[in-house]
Design an enzyme around this catalytic site. Structure first.
Site, PDB file in Angstrom:
ATOM      1  N   GLU A  21      -7.073   4.498   7.477  1.00 48.72           N
ATOM      2  CA  GLU A  21      -6.908   5.928   7.167  1.00 48.72           C
ATOM      3  C   GLU A  21      -8.151   6.474   6.467  1.00 48.72           C
ATOM      4  O   GLU A  21      -8.513   7.640   6.642  1.00 48.72           O
ATOM      5  CB  GLU A  21      -5.633   6.137   6.331  1.00 48.72           C
ATOM      6  N   LYS A  30       0.066   4.272  -0.430  1.00 45.43           N
ATOM      7  CA  LYS A  30      -0.624   5.479   0.056  1.00 45.43           C
ATOM      8  C   LYS A  30      -0.367   6.638  -0.927  1.00 45.43           C
ATOM      9  O   LYS A  30      -0.293   6.405  -2.126  1.00 45.43           O
ATOM     10  CB  LYS A  30      -0.166   5.808   1.477  1.00 45.43           C
ATOM     11  N   SER A  49       3.202  -2.160  10.267  1.00 46.92           N
ATOM     12  CA  SER A  49       4.660  -2.160  10.415  1.00 46.92           C
ATOM     13  C   SER A  49       5.310  -3.512  10.117  1.00 46.92           C
ATOM     14  O   SER A  49       6.218  -3.946  10.823  1.00 46.92           O
ATOM     15  CB  SER A  49       5.049  -1.658  11.818  1.00 46.92           C
ATOM     16  N   GLU A  94      -5.594  -5.031  10.506  1.00 41.68           N
ATOM     17  CA  GLU A  94      -4.591  -3.997  10.684  1.00 41.68           C
ATOM     18  C   GLU A  94      -4.879  -3.219  11.959  1.00 41.68           C
ATOM     19  O   GLU A  94      -5.680  -2.269  11.939  1.00 41.68           O
ATOM     20  CB  GLU A  94      -4.613  -3.027   9.502  1.00 41.68           C
ATOM     21  N   GLY A 129       2.058   2.377  10.541  1.00 39.68           N
ATOM     22  CA  GLY A 129       2.955   3.525  10.361  1.00 39.68           C
ATOM     23  C   GLY A 129       3.615   3.973  11.650  1.00 39.68           C
ATOM     24  O   GLY A 129       4.205   5.057  11.703  1.00 39.68           O
ATOM     25  N   ASN A 171       0.868  -1.184   0.000  1.00 32.40           N
ATOM     26  CA  ASN A 171       0.000   0.000   0.000  1.00 32.40           C
ATOM     27  C   ASN A 171       0.902   1.230   0.000  1.00 32.40           C
ATOM     28  O   ASN A 171       1.478   1.584   1.026  1.00 32.40           O
ATOM     29  CB  ASN A 171      -0.887  -0.025   1.253  1.00 32.40           C
ATOM     30  N   HIS A 176      -9.720   0.866   4.574  1.00 31.95           N
ATOM     31  CA  HIS A 176      -8.426   1.071   5.250  1.00 31.95           C
ATOM     32  C   HIS A 176      -8.644   2.040   6.417  1.00 31.95           C
ATOM     33  O   HIS A 176      -9.441   2.976   6.316  1.00 31.95           O
ATOM     34  CB  HIS A 176      -7.402   1.630   4.264  1.00 31.95           C
TER      35      HIS A 176
HETATM   36  C1  PEP Z   1      -0.924   0.160   5.881  1.00 31.30           C
HETATM   37  O1  PEP Z   1      -0.990   1.322   5.552  1.00 31.30           O
HETATM   38  O2  PEP Z   1      -1.803  -0.621   5.480  1.00 31.30           O
HETATM   39  C2  PEP Z   1       0.183  -0.275   6.729  1.00 31.30           C
HETATM   40  C3  PEP Z   1       0.130  -1.447   7.266  1.00 31.30           C
HETATM   41  O3  PEP Z   1       1.215   0.623   6.910  1.00 31.30           O
HETATM   42  P1  PEP Z   1       2.621   0.321   7.652  1.00 31.30           P
HETATM   43  O4  PEP Z   1       3.156  -0.976   7.082  1.00 31.30           O
HETATM   44  O5  PEP Z   1       3.481   1.486   7.302  1.00 31.30           O
HETATM   45  O6  PEP Z   1       2.351   0.193   9.104  1.00 31.30           O
END
Ligand code: PEP
Length: 259
Positions: free
Chosen positions: A103, A11, A221, A176, A182, A9, A101
């Site tokens: 976000e 973003k 992460s 998630e 992040g 992803n 997601h």
């Molecule tokens: C994501 O945005 O779906 C995500 C898991 O980000 P990160 O790996 O940076 O935590």
């Protein structure tokens, strides 16, 4: 045996050149020449403007890499300024879309109902299909309050109620935890496994066979250093990777952890 899926992803990062180079470099790193099939699925979700570039690059190198969107609108067409329809994604050769997601939920106010409507729209299109990856997860406050399972159960139920359990034959799920996205803080393999197992148990109340076959990715992460242990958990079927997917070497290392 569920086939693993490793999804990137990006973003709101990247450029045309980045998308193009990433596809050819990743393909070289993962798919020896002549292109051999992969033992797992690899998906890149660039920002909307680069979906077509990424699709063309995949086609050009004859790669098995798939391309997905980060979100999609639930309507077919109309006066929805700034939005992108499923038909437009199909037009660009896009085979997947993230849905819900965190976000999108947190920053753009997407509710469980809206997420469910997007999911329903995705599973409703065929020829070619756009497979939704339903994202769900709890915040740190919810986890600390012992609400992880109730939050997940509610996020899942709203989609099952709207789409029906059979729709999950055409979809994937990503767990998630919001506190791990992040932040550099990863759920431990045991924490992640426990929620994945819970999601499967919720699904099995409606259909044991679907619960068993649905892929549930972990996101939050994921990095080269923790990917293999996460992916080795019984109910973890791959990863949704944000930050670490922007660097092709790091993303390739994460993909290889699925082998
Ligand atoms: C994501 O945005 O779906 C995500 C898991 O980000 P990160 O790996 O940076 O935590």
């Amino acid at each position: 045996m569920r086939r693993k899926l490793i999804a990137a992803n990006w973003k709101m990062h990247g450029s045309s050149a980045m998308a193009q180079n990433f596809v050819s470099e990743l393909s070289l790193m993962l798919e020896k020449s002549p292109v051999k099939g992969l033992a797992y699925d690899v998906l890149l979700c660039p920002a909307m403007p680069y979906l077509g570039v990424a699709s063309s690059a995949v086609e050009k190198c004859g790669s098995a890499i798939k391309v997905g969107a980060q979100t999609v609108n639930e309507f077919e067409q109309g006066a929805y300024t700034g939005e992108t329809s499923l038909g437009m994604l199909q037009d660009l050769g896009v085979q997947y879309s993230l849905v819900g997601h965190s976000e999108r939920r947190e920053i753009y106010g997407e509710t469980n109902e809206l997420v469910a409507a997007k999911f329903v729209a995705c599973v409703g299109v065929t020829d070619p299909a756009v497979r939704p990856i339903l994202c769900m997860g709890e915040t740190i406050e919810q986890r600390k309050a012992g609400q992880t399972e109730s939050v997940i159960a509610e996020q899942l139920a709203s989609v099952i109620n709207a789409a029906g359990i059979e729709a999950f034959a055409k979809a994937d799920i990503a767990y998630e935890p919001v506190w791990a996205i992040g932040t550099g803080e990863t759920a431990t393999p045991a924490q992640a496994q426990s929620v994945h197992q819970f999601i499967r148990a919720e699904l099995s109340k409606k259909s044991e066979s679907l619960a068993d076959s649905v892929r549930i990715l972990y996101g939050g992460s994921v990095k080269p250093v923790n990917a293999a242990e996460l992916f080795s958990q019984q109910d973890i079927d791959g990863g949704l990777v944000g930050g670490a997917s922007l660097d092709v070497e790091s993303f390739a290392a994460i993909c290889k952890a699925a082998e």
